[in-house]
Design a protein around this motif. Structure first.
Motif, PDB file in Angstrom:
ATOM      1  N   TRP A  62       0.836  -1.213   0.000  1.00 12.45           N
ATOM      2  CA  TRP A  62       0.000   0.000   0.000  1.00 12.45           C
ATOM      3  C   TRP A  62       0.861   1.251   0.000  1.00 12.45           C
ATOM      4  O   TRP A  62       0.595   2.191  -0.760  1.00 12.45           O
ATOM      5  N   THR A  66       0.881   3.764  -3.109  1.00 15.80           N
ATOM      6  CA  THR A  66       0.373   5.112  -2.862  1.00 15.80           C
ATOM      7  C   THR A  66       1.420   6.158  -3.198  1.00 15.80           C
ATOM      8  O   THR A  66       1.151   7.113  -3.935  1.00 15.80           O
ATOM      9  N   GLN A  69       2.063   6.683  -6.831  1.00 16.79           N
ATOM     10  CA  GLN A  69       1.071   7.444  -7.590  1.00 16.79           C
ATOM     11  C   GLN A  69       1.195   8.953  -7.360  1.00 16.79           C
ATOM     12  O   GLN A  69       0.559   9.727  -8.080  1.00 16.79           O
ATOM     13  N   LEU A 184       0.853   9.802   5.348  1.00 17.04           N
ATOM     14  CA  LEU A 184       0.532   8.441   4.938  1.00 17.04           C
ATOM     15  C   LEU A 184      -0.008   7.629   6.113  1.00 17.04           C
ATOM     16  O   LEU A 184      -0.971   6.853   5.963  1.00 17.04           O
ATOM     17  N   TYR A 188      -4.047   6.431   6.267  1.00 17.47           N
ATOM     18  CA  TYR A 188      -4.295   4.986   6.194  1.00 17.47           C
ATOM     19  C   TYR A 188      -5.115   4.521   7.395  1.00 17.47           C
ATOM     20  O   TYR A 188      -6.126   3.824   7.243  1.00 17.47           O
TER      21      TYR A 188
END
Length: 356
Positions: A62, A66, A69, A184, A188
């Motif tokens: 993840w 992430t 991107q 982050l 999350y």
């Protein structure tokens, strides 16, 4: 006077060019600023993703997907690069950026709409409503200018492509990498769509423009709905701003500053100004150095600072700042910013009382 960079919140719009009109900002904010190359192809970004996953206990796939991107924003390094043009500080001009009829009217509407939350924040935290109103007004015009940069793009750009021309590039790169890690982590764990979050080009978010570390540490669920939302919940923003101040030394019931008159020699002025905005002197010591504090300031129980606000070619404005004035500067390390916040809040309060 020496001006320090904030390490808790970044309000860069307050420190640069004149703020564009509310209409122009609102129109611009409807679509996010578009990034270019994704960071999936950058080995240092993928290594940092692995490090974050290990430190924070997050799923590696993840974090890498992430961060991969996130996209480089070429305008962000330009905005962070210090200007080569040095202009004289001008308090009156700076003040005019934030204290105007449009912002005051918006502040009155905000206060009237959220009067119960502001009164509760003042009661529970001891931070006056006008200080909270002043902060949110200076930062985002009460939610009308929250930024149109994808936060993950801005933080990634500043983590991996911070401008080398900046005099503190290494330290600022480490700071923004810490903010990216915080972002982050809390998005999350909070189940948030981080790609939908928009903010300033420095990654500040919501009505009060909290950086991720400030969100993680000081943001509160003040509306009691079970989640913290500084974008769509003005009540959460109100409580979070108040909590931030308490965490940074706000003392309930204390004034922010006092008027001061000067009869000091150059040597005395140098001594008075040496600590910058850090409260250092007793009122008696200030008087001995040629600075008389007015408005009840001679009975002030704590330390004071002689704060200088330059006015271009005109004589500077001097005030005696208290520990609460210093607390306001923890939001943005500038005496010009702090006094703008204080005076905007006062203007909104007076306009509201007068029914304008």
């Amino acid at each position: 006077m020496k001006r320090l960079l904030s390490t808790a919140l970044v309000c860069l719009a307050a420190c640069t060019a004149l703020v564009p009109s509310v209409h122009a900002q609102a129109t611009k904010a409807r679509s996010a600023v578009q990034g270019t190359a994704p960071y999936a192809g950058r080995s240092e970004a993928m290594q940092m993703a692995a490090d974050i996953a290990q430190r924070r206990g997050l799923p590696l796939d993840w974090v890498q997907a992430t961060l991969g991107q996130a996209r480089f924003l070429p305008q962000v390094p330009r905005l962070m690069t210090p200007s080569t043009q040095v202009s004289a500080k001008d308090w009156n001009r700076y003040r005019g950026r934030f204290i105007d009829p449009v912002r005051i009217r918006a502040g009155v509407r905000f206060w009237q709409t959220h009067v119960a939350a502001l009164e509760r924040a003042e009661r529970e935290y001891g931070v006056p409503a006008e200080i909270i109103v002043g902060i949110i007004g200076v930062e985002t015009v009460y939610g009308q200018q929250m930024g149109n940069f994808r936060v993950v793009d801005a933080l990634a750009t500043l983590s991996f492509d911070f401008p080398d021309a900046h005099p503190r590039a290494a330290a600022r790169t480490e700071y923004f990498r810490g903010e990216l890690e915080q972002f982050l982590d809390f998005t999350y764990r909070g189940g948030m769509d981080l790609f939908a979050l928009r903010g300033s080009y420095a990654g500040a978010m919501g009505l009060g423009q909290f950086m991720p570390s400030s969100w993680a540490r000081w943001a509160v669920d003040f509306d009691g709905d079970g989640r913290i939302d500084l974008f769509r919940s003005p009540v959460d923003a109100i409580g979070s701003v108040a909590n931030y101040f308490i965490g940074h030394g706000w003392k309930p019931g204390m004034a922010t500053h006092y008027p001061v008159s000067l009869n000091a020699t150059p040597a005395q002025m140098a001594e008075l100004l040496a600590p910058d905005i850090l409260p250092t002197f007793t009122p008696e010591r200030m008087l001995a150095l040629g600075a008389r504090v007015h408005g009840g300031g001679m009975a002030h129980p704590g330390p004071l600072a002689l704060v200088e606000l330059r006015n271009g070619v005109e004589a500077p404005l001097y005030i005696a700042g208290t520990e609460n004035f210093y607390a306001v500067t923890r939001y943005n390390w500038s005496s010009y910013y702090a006094l703008s916040v204080i005076e905007l809040g006062e203007e909104v309060r007076m306009a509201r009382e007068m029914g304008r």
